[in-house]
Design an enzyme around this catalytic site. Sequence first.
Site, PDB file in Angstrom:
ATOM      1  N   HIS A  14      24.799 -58.616 -21.582  1.00 36.96           N
ATOM      2  CA  HIS A  14      24.129 -59.594 -22.473  1.00 36.96           C
ATOM      3  C   HIS A  14      24.011 -60.935 -21.756  1.00 36.96           C
ATOM      4  O   HIS A  14      25.017 -61.593 -21.497  1.00 36.96           O
ATOM      5  CB  HIS A  14      24.941 -59.798 -23.755  1.00 36.96           C
ATOM      6  N   HIS A  16      21.040 -64.511 -20.859  1.00 39.94           N
ATOM      7  CA  HIS A  16      19.748 -65.186 -20.993  1.00 39.94           C
ATOM      8  C   HIS A  16      19.330 -65.709 -19.628  1.00 39.94           C
ATOM      9  O   HIS A  16      20.086 -66.462 -18.991  1.00 39.94           O
ATOM     10  CB  HIS A  16      19.863 -66.369 -21.961  1.00 39.94           C
ATOM     11  N   ARG A  18      16.080 -67.069 -19.329  1.00 33.79           N
ATOM     12  CA  ARG A  18      14.948 -67.996 -19.529  1.00 33.79           C
ATOM     13  C   ARG A  18      13.744 -67.506 -18.736  1.00 33.79           C
ATOM     14  O   ARG A  18      13.651 -66.352 -18.387  1.00 33.79           O
ATOM     15  CB  ARG A  18      15.308 -69.442 -19.153  1.00 33.79           C
ATOM     16  N   LYS A 100      16.661 -56.196 -29.743  1.00 31.75           N
ATOM     17  CA  LYS A 100      17.594 -57.237 -30.176  1.00 31.75           C
ATOM     18  C   LYS A 100      17.220 -57.763 -31.541  1.00 31.75           C
ATOM     19  O   LYS A 100      16.082 -58.173 -31.763  1.00 31.75           O
ATOM     20  CB  LYS A 100      17.563 -58.385 -29.154  1.00 31.75           C
ATOM     21  N   HIS A 137      22.740 -59.975 -33.002  1.00 27.11           N
ATOM     22  CA  HIS A 137      23.399 -61.280 -33.154  1.00 27.11           C
ATOM     23  C   HIS A 137      23.910 -61.292 -34.589  1.00 27.11           C
ATOM     24  O   HIS A 137      23.140 -61.476 -35.524  1.00 27.11           O
ATOM     25  CB  HIS A 137      22.419 -62.428 -32.893  1.00 27.11           C
ATOM     26  N   HIS A 175      28.570 -60.439 -28.479  1.00 26.33           N
ATOM     27  CA  HIS A 175      29.417 -61.634 -28.368  1.00 26.33           C
ATOM     28  C   HIS A 175      30.299 -61.856 -29.596  1.00 26.33           C
ATOM     29  O   HIS A 175      30.210 -62.879 -30.275  1.00 26.33           O
ATOM     30  CB  HIS A 175      28.600 -62.891 -28.053  1.00 26.33           C
ATOM     31  N   LEU A 220      26.912 -70.265 -29.638  1.00 29.51           N
ATOM     32  CA  LEU A 220      26.840 -69.523 -30.891  1.00 29.51           C
ATOM     33  C   LEU A 220      27.005 -68.032 -30.630  1.00 29.51           C
ATOM     34  O   LEU A 220      26.375 -67.538 -29.691  1.00 29.51           O
ATOM     35  CB  LEU A 220      25.495 -69.790 -31.590  1.00 29.51           C
ATOM     36  N   ASP A 248      26.822 -63.537 -22.148  1.00 26.71           N
ATOM     37  CA  ASP A 248      25.988 -64.445 -22.947  1.00 26.71           C
ATOM     38  C   ASP A 248      25.685 -65.716 -22.155  1.00 26.71           C
ATOM     39  O   ASP A 248      25.535 -66.796 -22.740  1.00 26.71           O
ATOM     40  CB  ASP A 248      26.631 -64.784 -24.294  1.00 26.71           C
ATOM     41  N   ALA A 264      23.106 -74.998 -28.049  1.00 26.57           N
ATOM     42  CA  ALA A 264      24.172 -73.985 -28.017  1.00 26.57           C
ATOM     43  C   ALA A 264      23.983 -73.108 -26.799  1.00 26.57           C
ATOM     44  O   ALA A 264      22.882 -72.617 -26.548  1.00 26.57           O
ATOM     45  CB  ALA A 264      24.111 -73.134 -29.275  1.00 26.57           C
TER      46      ALA A 264
END
Length: 345
Positions: A14, A16, A18, A100, A137, A175, A220, A248, A264
């Site tokens: 998991h 990110h 971008r 997701k 999430h 997470h 978060l 995350d 976050a």
Amino acid sequence: MTDSITIRRPDDWHLHFRDGDVMREVVPYTARQFARAIVMPNLTPPVTTTELAAAYRDRILAAVPAGVDFTPLMTCYLTDNTDADDLARGAAKGVFTAAKMYPANATTNSAAGVTNVEKLYPVLARMEAEDIVLCIHGEVTDHAIDVFDREKEFIDRHLRAIAANFPKLRVVFEHITTSDAVDFVMQAGPNVAATITPQHLHINRNAMLVGGIQPHNYCLPVAKRESHRLSLRKAATSGSPKFFLGTDSAPHLRSAKESACGCAGIFGAPYALESYITVFDEEGALDRFEGFASLHGPAFYKLPVNEATVTLERAELAVPPCLHVTGEEIVPWHGGQTLGWKFVG
Ligand code: DOR
Ligand code: ZN
């Protein structure tokens, strides 16, 4: 005392990346330590179709440094209007590894998320039939619910029902931050698993709120009280195949974090393995590190384990207080701290 550990090359289940220049500069940090990563689709606009995911995957692959073996595993951003046929086609073609679910407005770039979990049930039924993994999430967005209770409330309002209605659907509760989540995952069937971030193993909510507000410890779901952190450490180091590594990693520039309305997300990628192994070492569970980092995730996702290995050594590692992305400052997780383990390669 174990001074060096060699394990199969891990994966990050998991994170990110971008897009654009930031993506091009953060991908190498992950590719250095991990063979594969589940890439979150919360771009603007979100990655909602096979076509968008295939193009995003190509952009990520172009950012992998020459000679480095790294495979991004793409996810479909579920919305109220998800086209289940396109999702199934994308999964069959190997473009999508998972889908997701963000409850609308739960976190960064989640405005297009699902406004009503039950409305997604036809899509979940199709995912169950096609054996497509659902990443969740798990926080309610109800303003009446205290931010520290939103994960537990999500379990009670939605997750139990999803697990009961779709008993074969593979679900990753992402997470996780509470003992309630640990308990839920433990009592659920083998089709329900969870990822755990390094930050939620290292800090409780004091790290965010004591001695002045600490924006670099804000993500978060937010870190919870100490008893929850201890439950997460126990779960991660238990050897249970239901828990595996997911950083995350969520890069935001320093200027966006140190702001009146700070973003976050914690940029965990650069020293992720050093962060996790510190926890396993402290818990006397170095022998269980490979399972968490390199074996449980592939088993759950029905993917082969990696053949290559990586080595970590007991040695002082001074984590830089800040790195640079697109010429701007970005603070990595553990920035300015000294860790006792070093990634060798
Ligand atoms: O802290 C977070 N940051 N949590 C999320 O769920 C999203 C992420 C981001 O995209 O920045
Ligand atoms: Zn995330």
